[in-house]
Design a protein around this motif. Sequence first.
Motif, PDB file in Angstrom:
ATOM      1  N   LEU B  16     -58.473   6.362  12.155  1.00 19.11           N
ATOM      2  CA  LEU B  16     -57.124   5.923  11.393  1.00 19.11           C
ATOM      3  C   LEU B  16     -57.256   4.438  11.292  1.00 19.11           C
ATOM      4  O   LEU B  16     -58.508   3.138  11.777  1.00 19.11           O
ATOM      5  CB  LEU B  16     -55.915   5.778  12.911  1.00 19.11           C
ATOM      6  N   GLN B  17     -56.031   3.254  10.692  1.00 14.75           N
ATOM      7  CA  GLN B  17     -55.859   2.163  10.262  1.00 14.75           C
ATOM      8  C   GLN B  17     -56.360   1.658  11.193  1.00 14.75           C
ATOM      9  O   GLN B  17     -56.677   0.191  11.234  1.00 14.75           O
ATOM     10  CB  GLN B  17     -54.673   1.861   9.449  1.00 14.75           C
ATOM     11  N   SER B  18     -55.998   1.628  12.553  1.00 18.17           N
ATOM     12  CA  SER B  18     -55.814   1.460  13.718  1.00 18.17           C
ATOM     13  C   SER B  18     -57.610   0.676  13.898  1.00 18.17           C
ATOM     14  O   SER B  18     -57.884  -0.145  14.684  1.00 18.17           O
ATOM     15  CB  SER B  18     -54.961   1.344  14.565  1.00 18.17           C
ATOM     16  N   GLY B  19     -58.514   1.881  13.763  1.00 19.15           N
ATOM     17  CA  GLY B  19     -59.378   1.528  14.196  1.00 19.15           C
ATOM     18  C   GLY B  19     -59.454   2.247  15.392  1.00 19.15           C
ATOM     19  O   GLY B  19     -60.789   2.896  15.253  1.00 19.15           O
ATOM     20  N   GLU B  20     -58.982   2.973  15.674  1.00 17.60           N
ATOM     21  CA  GLU B  20     -58.717   4.386  16.938  1.00 17.60           C
ATOM     22  C   GLU B  20     -59.592   5.551  16.067  1.00 17.60           C
ATOM     23  O   GLU B  20     -59.148   5.626  14.853  1.00 17.60           O
ATOM     24  CB  GLU B  20     -57.393   4.845  17.403  1.00 17.60           C
ATOM     25  N   VAL B  21     -59.755   6.829  17.354  1.00 15.26           N
ATOM     26  CA  VAL B  21     -60.440   7.841  16.792  1.00 15.26           C
ATOM     27  C   VAL B  21     -60.222   8.756  16.794  1.00 15.26           C
ATOM     28  O   VAL B  21     -59.573   8.670  18.139  1.00 15.26           O
ATOM     29  CB  VAL B  21     -61.909   7.873  16.824  1.00 15.26           C
ATOM     30  N   LEU B  22     -60.241   9.767  16.081  1.00 14.17           N
ATOM     31  CA  LEU B  22     -59.001  11.407  16.542  1.00 14.17           C
ATOM     32  C   LEU B  22     -60.828  12.317  16.659  1.00 14.17           C
ATOM     33  O   LEU B  22     -60.744  12.286  15.539  1.00 14.17           O
ATOM     34  CB  LEU B  22     -57.970  11.793  15.597  1.00 14.17           C
ATOM     35  N   HIS B  23     -60.291  12.921  17.954  1.00 15.47           N
ATOM     36  CA  HIS B  23     -61.666  14.165  17.258  1.00 15.47           C
ATOM     37  C   HIS B  23     -60.893  15.095  16.785  1.00 15.47           C
ATOM     38  O   HIS B  23     -61.108  16.073  17.378  1.00 15.47           O
ATOM     39  CB  HIS B  23     -62.022  13.415  18.506  1.00 15.47           C
ATOM     40  N   GLY B  24     -60.842  14.765  16.009  1.00 18.44           N
ATOM     41  CA  GLY B  24     -60.767  16.286  15.380  1.00 18.44           C
ATOM     42  C   GLY B  24     -58.928  16.240  15.063  1.00 18.44           C
ATOM     43  O   GLY B  24     -58.226  15.752  15.689  1.00 18.44           O
ATOM     44  N   PHE B  25     -58.532  16.888  14.205  1.00 20.83           N
ATOM     45  CA  PHE B  25     -56.956  17.117  14.328  1.00 20.83           C
ATOM     46  C   PHE B  25     -56.432  18.232  13.521  1.00 20.83           C
ATOM     47  O   PHE B  25     -57.825  19.412  12.854  1.00 20.83           O
ATOM     48  CB  PHE B  25     -56.593  15.808  13.343  1.00 20.83           C
ATOM     49  N   ASP B  26     -55.365  18.995  13.734  1.00 20.28           N
ATOM     50  CA  ASP B  26     -54.547  20.310  12.844  1.00 20.28           C
ATOM     51  C   ASP B  26     -53.422  19.581  11.624  1.00 20.28           C
ATOM     52  O   ASP B  26     -52.846  19.083  11.983  1.00 20.28           O
ATOM     53  CB  ASP B  26     -54.547  20.901  13.853  1.00 20.28           C
ATOM     54  N   LEU B  27     -53.149  20.600  11.183  1.00 22.08           N
ATOM     55  CA  LEU B  27     -52.020  20.038  10.438  1.00 22.08           C
ATOM     56  C   LEU B  27     -51.547  22.096   9.852  1.00 22.08           C
ATOM     57  O   LEU B  27     -52.272  22.686   9.642  1.00 22.08           O
ATOM     58  CB  LEU B  27     -52.777  19.344   8.758  1.00 22.08           C
ATOM     59  N   MET B  28     -50.655  21.235  10.074  1.00 24.47           N
ATOM     60  CA  MET B  28     -49.692  22.624   9.690  1.00 24.47           C
ATOM     61  C   MET B  28     -49.256  22.649   8.825  1.00 24.47           C
ATOM     62  O   MET B  28     -48.665  21.593   8.088  1.00 24.47           O
ATOM     63  CB  MET B  28     -48.341  22.376  10.657  1.00 24.47           C
ATOM     64  N   THR B  29     -49.554  23.625   7.978  1.00 20.71           N
ATOM     65  CA  THR B  29     -48.719  23.316   5.996  1.00 20.71           C
ATOM     66  C   THR B  29     -48.396  24.805   5.794  1.00 20.71           C
ATOM     67  O   THR B  29     -48.512  25.681   6.951  1.00 20.71           O
ATOM     68  CB  THR B  29     -50.770  23.982   5.658  1.00 20.71           C
ATOM     69  N   GLU B  30     -47.822  24.601   4.661  1.00 17.69           N
ATOM     70  CA  GLU B  30     -46.356  25.689   4.729  1.00 17.69           C
ATOM     71  C   GLU B  30     -46.906  25.168   2.503  1.00 17.69           C
ATOM     72  O   GLU B  30     -47.055  24.083   2.016  1.00 17.69           O
ATOM     73  CB  GLU B  30     -45.851  26.085   4.334  1.00 17.69           C
ATOM     74  N   THR B  31     -47.550  26.752   1.963  1.00 18.68           N
ATOM     75  CA  THR B  31     -47.816  27.004   0.518  1.00 18.68           C
ATOM     76  C   THR B  31     -47.085  27.688  -0.015  1.00 18.68           C
ATOM     77  O   THR B  31     -46.780  28.723   0.165  1.00 18.68           O
ATOM     78  CB  THR B  31     -49.354  27.308  -0.088  1.00 18.68           C
ATOM     79  N   TYR B  32     -46.431  27.453  -1.446  1.00 16.59           N
ATOM     80  CA  TYR B  32     -45.586  27.985  -2.402  1.00 16.59           C
ATOM     81  C   TYR B  32     -46.244  28.515  -3.136  1.00 16.59           C
ATOM     82  O   TYR B  32     -47.024  27.201  -4.749  1.00 16.59           O
ATOM     83  CB  TYR B  32     -44.428  27.520  -2.462  1.00 16.59           C
ATOM     84  N   GLY B  33     -46.114  29.852  -3.890  1.00 23.62           N
ATOM     85  CA  GLY B  33     -47.185  29.960  -5.139  1.00 23.62           C
ATOM     86  C   GLY B  33     -48.534  29.974  -5.412  1.00 23.62           C
ATOM     87  O   GLY B  33     -48.490  30.481  -4.203  1.00 23.62           O
ATOM     88  N   GLU B  34     -48.741  30.323  -6.439  1.00 29.51           N
ATOM     89  CA  GLU B  34     -50.151  30.503  -6.199  1.00 29.51           C
ATOM     90  C   GLU B  34     -51.362  29.340  -7.203  1.00 29.51           C
ATOM     91  O   GLU B  34     -50.419  28.933  -8.090  1.00 29.51           O
ATOM     92  CB  GLU B  34     -50.176  32.082  -6.994  1.00 29.51           C
TER      93      GLU B  34
END
Lengths: 195, 366
Positions: B16-34
């Motif tokens: 991250l910008q702060s220098g801290e590290v996320l060891h993997g992460f999840d994103l909740m997503t929603e898509t519309y159309g194709e």
Amino acid sequence: MDNTLQQIVLNWIPSQSKVIDFGCGDGVLLKMLSEQKSITGYGVENDPDKINACIINGVSVIQQDIDAGIHNYKGMGFDVAVMASSIQCLRKPRDAMKNILKVANECVITLPNFGNWELRLGILNGKMPSSAQLPAKWYETKNLHLCTITDFEELCCEESFVIKKQVYLNRKGKSSWLANRLPNLFAAQAVYLIG
Amino acid sequence: MKVNTKKVSFVEPLTLQSGEVLHGFDLMTETYGELSDAKDNAVLVCHAFSGNHHAAGKKDGEKKPGWWDELIGDGKTIDTKKFFVVALNNIGGCHGSTGPANTENKLKQHNGANFPEVSVSDWVKTQKLLADHFGIDCWEMVAGGSLGGMQALQWGISYPDKVKKVAIIAASSKISTQNIALNEVAREIIRKDENFHNGDYLSKDVSPKKGLKAARMLGHITYLSESNMRKRFGRRLQDPENKIDADVNYEVENYLQYKGEQFANTFDANSYILMTKAMDSFDPAKDFDNDLVKCLKTIQAKLLIISFDSDWLFPKEYGVEIQMSAIKAGINSSYIELEGDYGHDSFLFYSEQYSAALKNFLNSNG
């Protein structure tokens, strides 16, 4: 803006220049200039339909009342400012001219000539005249400060606005011998490059 | 409209910008159309402070549709028959993506108050990884309102050749002093809740709901305009039958109580603090000698900036500032000013002129 007029403006504006068009309408002139002369252009317009037309044309447009806003564009590095058929719609055309010349080094102005014989005949007839350049009825026209070519050139002289180039166009939008011989009587429109 | 809701997991560490590290992460997503075969019809919509991945459509049992449903859908402003629209919940949020309240965090040390600070450019970085996940090389448009508009602007700066059009709506290149002040009052209200425990409320199995509710009530006032509140509620007294609280006198009080309550039940206090901090610190010009013109010169995308006259949280002067800097920078940028009936929240709602501008921009060439 018709073809002859577009061609004149196209010839006068240097390639790669930065151009601002006050009262840019649907943005067609700026689009053409960016396609043919690779200019960086911005239009200023206050009519929502025309703004939408600019966006459709892919032209950068700023929604603003020109009367309120010309001075905001000082110091932005514009080479040329364009004011096509809108100077007579402004509340203070003289101040607007002064400001435009502070915004850009040069300015292209087009002007409907109220001294044209056709309009003079209208007045003689006792009615507010109309023409292809001035089609609106007196009660719905946006024009506040109509002038003749002589009036305008006198103002330029008084204010030391240097007219570098000018072309006079007849009612058909063409540069004719008669319109250039006696512009105040026979020209329907004038185009100036002012510096 | 084809809707697809899914959680996308990223296993690589994210610095991250702060220098801290996320060891993997999840994103909740929603898509519309194709997504088209050429993958050239993708639009990213970025959510505002309290938004999430659910931007359009109405799910079973839902009272209200997604936050930008008025603009996203088949035949709508952002037409899902033509475009593939991606929405997500940003990291640090509380709607399924990795965030302070997400108990599935890979490392326990990142739970609750220990969740690292995130910034708008961190979000944009994760959104780029999401684009890669979908195989999208270049967005046709990135758009957002408020804090979402800041992400859209950051996209143009961070990934100049990965986005063609950027719509910055009811936003600014940095928020006003007044806005920081209001955010701090809201945070203080949350911190002072007896159940906050310095952000460590999850381990104590409590939630600072009272603080969250009051913070949201304050926030909500800033999202509306004076005239909108006057028209909507006037000085009408609340019908005693439907009072949410015995102390309520006026309709507007009841409304704020209701909205605050609803929010407190679905939002996380640490997320609130983290999101508002990210908003406060957004200032992309900082990396360019505090020169916004220099900063905008990096942008290759076309910009559309929309401000609303009735918005006092992100006043139109801030939109004008971006536009004027864009002109100085010589980049392609348009600025439109709309009245807006809803104050800052106007960006959420359809109006003919608003919709036309955004639609024409999205469908314009180049």
